[in-house]
Design an enzyme around this catalytic site. Sequence first.
Site, PDB file in Angstrom:
ATOM      1  CD  GLU A 173      38.487  72.981 167.667  1.00 48.91           C
ATOM      2  OE1 GLU A 173      38.052  73.760 166.823  1.00 48.91           O
ATOM      3  OE2 GLU A 173      38.378  71.753 167.568  1.00 48.91           O
ATOM      4  CD  GLU A 363      41.274  75.685 164.308  1.00 50.02           C
ATOM      5  OE1 GLU A 363      40.338  75.075 163.766  1.00 50.02           O
ATOM      6  OE2 GLU A 363      42.032  75.174 165.152  1.00 50.02           O
TER       7      GLU A 363
HETATM    8  C1  BGP Z   1      39.311  72.155 164.313  1.00 46.19           C
HETATM    9  C2  BGP Z   1      40.730  71.781 164.605  1.00 46.19           C
HETATM   10  C3  BGP Z   1      41.669  71.846 163.479  1.00 46.19           C
HETATM   11  C4  BGP Z   1      41.064  71.703 162.124  1.00 46.19           C
HETATM   12  C5  BGP Z   1      39.697  72.276 161.947  1.00 46.19           C
HETATM   13  C6  BGP Z   1      38.980  71.890 160.694  1.00 46.19           C
HETATM   14  O1  BGP Z   1      38.499  71.326 165.038  1.00 46.19           O
HETATM   15  O2  BGP Z   1      41.268  72.564 165.635  1.00 46.19           O
HETATM   16  O3  BGP Z   1      42.739  71.034 163.780  1.00 46.19           O
HETATM   17  O4  BGP Z   1      41.452  70.701 161.363  1.00 46.19           O
HETATM   18  O5  BGP Z   1      38.872  71.992 163.013  1.00 46.19           O
HETATM   19  O6  BGP Z   1      38.485  70.599 160.817  1.00 46.19           O
HETATM   20  P1  BGP Z   1      38.674  69.517 159.709  1.00 46.19           P
HETATM   21  O7  BGP Z   1      40.123  69.464 159.438  1.00 46.19           O
HETATM   22  O8  BGP Z   1      38.144  68.270 160.257  1.00 46.19           O
HETATM   23  O9  BGP Z   1      37.891  70.011 158.544  1.00 46.19           O
END
Ligand code: BGP
Length: 471
Positions: A173, A363
Amino acid sequence: MKKYSFPQNFLWGGAVAANQCEGAYNEDGKGLSVQDVTPKGLMAPMTSEPTPDNLKLVGIDFYHRYKDDIKLFAEMGFKVFRTSIAWSRIFPNGDDETPNEKGLEFYDNLFDECLKYGIEPLVTISHYEIPLNLAKKYNGWTDRRLVGFFEKYARTIFERYKGKVKYWLTFNEINSILHAPLLSGIITPKENLSKQDLFQAIHHELVASALAVKIGHEINPDSKIGCMVIGIPVYPLTPNPDDVIKAFETERESLLFTDVHARGKYPSYAKRLFKEYGVEIKMEPGDEEILKNEVDFVSFSYYMSMCESADPDKKPGKGNLMGGVPNPYLKASEWGWQIDPKGLRLILNQLYDRYQKPLFIVENGLGAKDVLVEDGTGSKTVIDDYRIKYLNDHLVQVAEAIEDGVELMGYTTWGCIDVVSASTAELSKRYGFIYVDRNDDGSGTLERYKKKSFYWYKEIIATNGEALKSE
Ligand code: BGP
């Protein structure tokens, strides 16, 4: 009911990041990373040293349990497993002369374990876990010297894992720097960070990313190296042209990053942006040449879409680093992230139309509170129909996009096993197909349990998507 089909050799799998699952934060020579001193998540202040309330210090103990976990991924039929290398395991301070052999060995073993089951590792070089020393001593990516440190780190791991890892992502990201500069090791609080320093840091990361593409291809011409951005389609809240323009501008802030990676140069609109911000990027000789090393594919995370409005009274809601004005047509997760499967079809088409390069969704998933129940066989499970619905509905839109003509390499759900959340550093925000018995107060046995979605995803992979249900 409509039947969906995915390409042959489609890379089905799941994703995690080192800092959210490994734990073992100070074992085998690992140095500290910014994650070890941010117990309350990405946006909260740093502590002076690691504190026991930081769930990431133990994570889900993946460092010691990865063999059992990968076995479970193999049971689901994973073709690919996305994880990251913790930079501070390899170069504990980031600016060390030589790498830490113990750290390198850990990833040798981890990748071997994946390959044993025919699972391709997809490796993020830098996933929010910059060595703490680079943050403290250099203010992270604001300093040009970071390019050299990163180059050395990237070269080290490309060389070491050249026979094992074919798929790489440079920065997780990468556009997150606009919203949470600490993830790029920038200690200066966001509100005090000048646009000049911010965009100079962005330039350094873009150069480092392109340099990694160059080096990676030199070391292994068969490797496929991609960029990775937060993928959020931005809708105007109303058809008012002022809202439309606002949405267009916000979307471009993110597209700037993929434009540079996929086209090998800054887009023409960057000139105006920099002028309006009073920014003058300091380029070193050769930078433009380096940027020409385009990525092989474009990857992104997808959790939500957002709305923009030109009306300053419309306040933003919650979201993955950026929260837009709430969309009245969408429902939200328990954490307030608005759920929009069709937005995924849109962004896939948008990026493919723009670049004509293969895409990879690395993701996607639903963070939810799960309840562990008896499964009738003496073990435990979670009846997570809400997660199955979320993933099914998104994958249906992925299939629609493929039908639209989008070239998609694969799909990895976020947090295929429960991990510590990135934004809030909680364990109760669970994404996994596999439940991990660990709680927000740090209690729990760390035992793993298969959720209902485990069996659902196994079937989706086994049928190459045919078992998906259209609405
Ligand atoms: C993205 C990241 C991840 C991940 C995901 C979910 O921003 O790349 O590392 O964790 O989001 O976010 P969160 O864990 O805050 O729910």
